[in-house]
Scaffold this active site. Structure first.
Site: not given
Length: 562
Positions: A387-389
């Site tokens: 999860l890059e957000n």
């Protein structure tokens, strides 16, 4: 005590403790009783009223019996729960309760003399609050209350007592020990759980469930699911009934046998492992079936699961059209074949465009349930968190623990945070990794698409060098993760990332520096980490497009580490 502001006065604690020490009640009369009703919350919130629906009852943790009050402050509400208690005029009463969790207050109003209260800051274990009050000449009832504090965590309360002369209101009747439950049966099984049901017992306020003679859970209803079990294993279960008078004898035993694990590849992960992301889409890299993934990869992360309209839930759809007609049946068969060859296949959640949000208990449960459903459908060995957000450490940890309870000890759990996510243990990603350290397989941080970052020595390092890899890995190695939970994530080619590509030989030098103390740049770790897990790349497809140069160089090197 009077509430003068919405900021708990910690400096009152010493004075309050002294006052309580002096306010010792005299000897109890033979006629003294507990005048509170439903004092242990065994009958839910009967006789209690909580502000703004802030209160509920829970079966764990409890101080006594099988239930306790849990009340959660929110906004302008301090989670106040009250009961009107019948008392006698001109009488002295001892008010007490056991509390746990966030700030907790206990008090009485309408005494006809001096109203009283006491409180404690947050406490991790049960603590008894006690005070005394004397009723006025015409007082026949008082209001007893508990409450928390604005903006603070939920508090728990149990075993409230208003002890003194019988006010005539009738306290809780004295219960008797219930009978043993009958009709215990296995109602369902999975690879990591057994579900049980039984008949209700008159007078029981809860039930304890025993596995192989050891208590494993307590419930208030007549069913329970015992999780965290090993696949293909038989267990013996018994149940007892409980109330405030005690616990019944154990029921007759039943045997429940778990099913085989849905993604059981039949072999353990090697000490040093290579992870590769397999693309479920065509972006110009080599289009692959899973069967074509190079044999050097020990963990294959299928990218990506997709968010649904249900908060926290994910799904997976094979891009058959984009992958040249690759069918779901072929995909499932290829997963089994990789597992038979000793590989692990996980489903990756997130990616650059991932929008999965796990931010409360409901979405955490949805995440765990949906990922486990994918494991059962496709045979995945576990999940990768990419999860890059951003993520919520509290609820993602809760979700992953719930998934682990369902999947059992064979779960493969990997993570792929960005460099900024792992600069400090206070970052949510790092917190999550530490929170689930006991079930975590490996964190393969992405050492690419990154600006300059701090190393563990406090110096700034730019991406694209051996020092960037080793000095940043040092933060994780010294920040609480086991060396076996740390891997180096790099792009397989210049096409695999916008920036940060290094040649496979630089990756190998970094691995040698961390595990053997050789091949280092200007940064040299204070010690070596021979158990370092290995390396990861984005992606197996870009690797194939470059003739598998990355896996052919890094793979044998990883597998040859000490």
């Amino acid at each position: 005590m009077p509430i003068l502001s919405r900021r708990p006065a910690r400096f009152w604690t010493a004075a309050l403790s002294t006052a309580l020490a002096l306010a010792v009640a005299g000897p109890a009369s033979a006629a003294d009783v507990n005048n509170a009703k439903n004092a242990g919350f065994e009958s839910g919130l009967t006789n209690w009223t909580c502000s703004a629906s802030s209160g509920t009852t829970v079966s764990s943790p409890v101080h006594g019996g099988s239930a306790a009050l849990k009340a959660t402050p929110a906004g302008q509400d301090n989670a106040k729960c009250v009961q009107s208690v019948a008392v006698k005029p001109n009488a002295t009463y001892t008010l007490s309760a056991w509390v746990q969790g966030g700030y907790a207050y206990l008090g009485a109003t309408g005494t006809g003399t001096t109203d009283v209260s006491t409180w404690t800051p947050d406490t991790a274990s049960w603590k008894q609050l006690t005070t005394t009050f004397t009723t006025g000449a015409s007082t026949t009832s008082v209001t007893v209350y508990t409450h928390g504090w604005y903006g603070q965590a939920a508090y728990l309360a149990d075993d409230v007592s208003v002890y003194g002369p019988d006010g005539g209101g009738g306290g809780d009747p004295t219960p008797t020990v219930p009978a043993a439950p009958a009709g215990l049966a296995v109602s369902g099984t999975s690879s990591s759980s057994v579900s049980l049901s039984w008949n209700a017992v008159s007078g029981a306020t809860g039930y304890n469930v025993y596995r192989n003679g050891t208590k494993v859970t307590a419930v208030t209803g007549t069913s329970a699911t015992v999780t965290g079990l090993a696949a293909s294993t038989s267990y013996s279960f018994q149940v007892t009934a409980v109330n405030s008078a005690g616990e019944s004898v154990k029921s007759g035993a039943v045997t429940g046998t778990t099913t085989a694990s849905p993604g059981d590849g039949g072999s353990a992960l090697p000490k040093h492992a290579v992870t590769g992301y397999w693309q479920n889409f065509n972006n110009g890299a080599t289009v692959q079936k899973l069967s074509a993934v190079q044999s050097q990869y020990d963990i294959i992360a299928v990218a990506f699961a997709d968010a649904t309209t249900t908060p926290g839930a994910v799904t997976f759809t094979l891009d058959s059209a984009g992958l040249g007609g690759y069918t779901v049946d072929q995909f499932k068969a290829d997963i089994k074949a990789k597992q038979a060859a000793g590989k692990k296949v996980v489903v990756s959640v997130g990616g650059q465009n991932g929008t999965v949000s796990v931010s409360d208990p409901t979405s955490a449960a949805n995440f765990a349930n949906s990922v486990y459903a994918l494991m059962q459908t496709y045979g995945f060995d576990g999940v990768d968190i990419d999860l890059e957000n951003g993520l919520n450490a509290t609820y993602m940890s809760q979700a992953l623990r719930s998934l682990s309870a369902k999947a059992g000890s064979g779960l493969i759990l990997t993570m792929a945070p960005q460099t900024i996510d792992m600069q400090s243990t206070s970052n949510a990603y790092f917190q999550t990794a530490l929170n689930v350290k006991d079930i975590l397989t490996v964190v393969n941080m992405q050492y690419y698409n990154s600006g300059s970052m701090l190393g563990c020595d406090g110096k700034v390092y730019s991406q694209g060098s051996v020092d960037f890899l080793t000095a940043l890995a040092c933060i994780q190695l010294e920040g609480g993760l086991s060396p076996s939970q740390v891997g180096l994530g790099l792009p397989a080619s210049t096409s695999g990332a916008g920036s940060g590509y290094v040649s496979p030989s630089v990756v190998n030098n970094a691995l040698d520096c961390l595990t053997k103390g050789t091949g280092c740049g200007s940064f040299k770790p204070s010690k070596t980490y021979p158990d370092l897990r290995g390396a990861m790349t984005w992606s197996t497809n870009w690797d194939a497009a470059a003739g598998n140069a990355w896996s052919n160089t890094v793979g044998p090197h990883v597998h040859g580490l000490p």
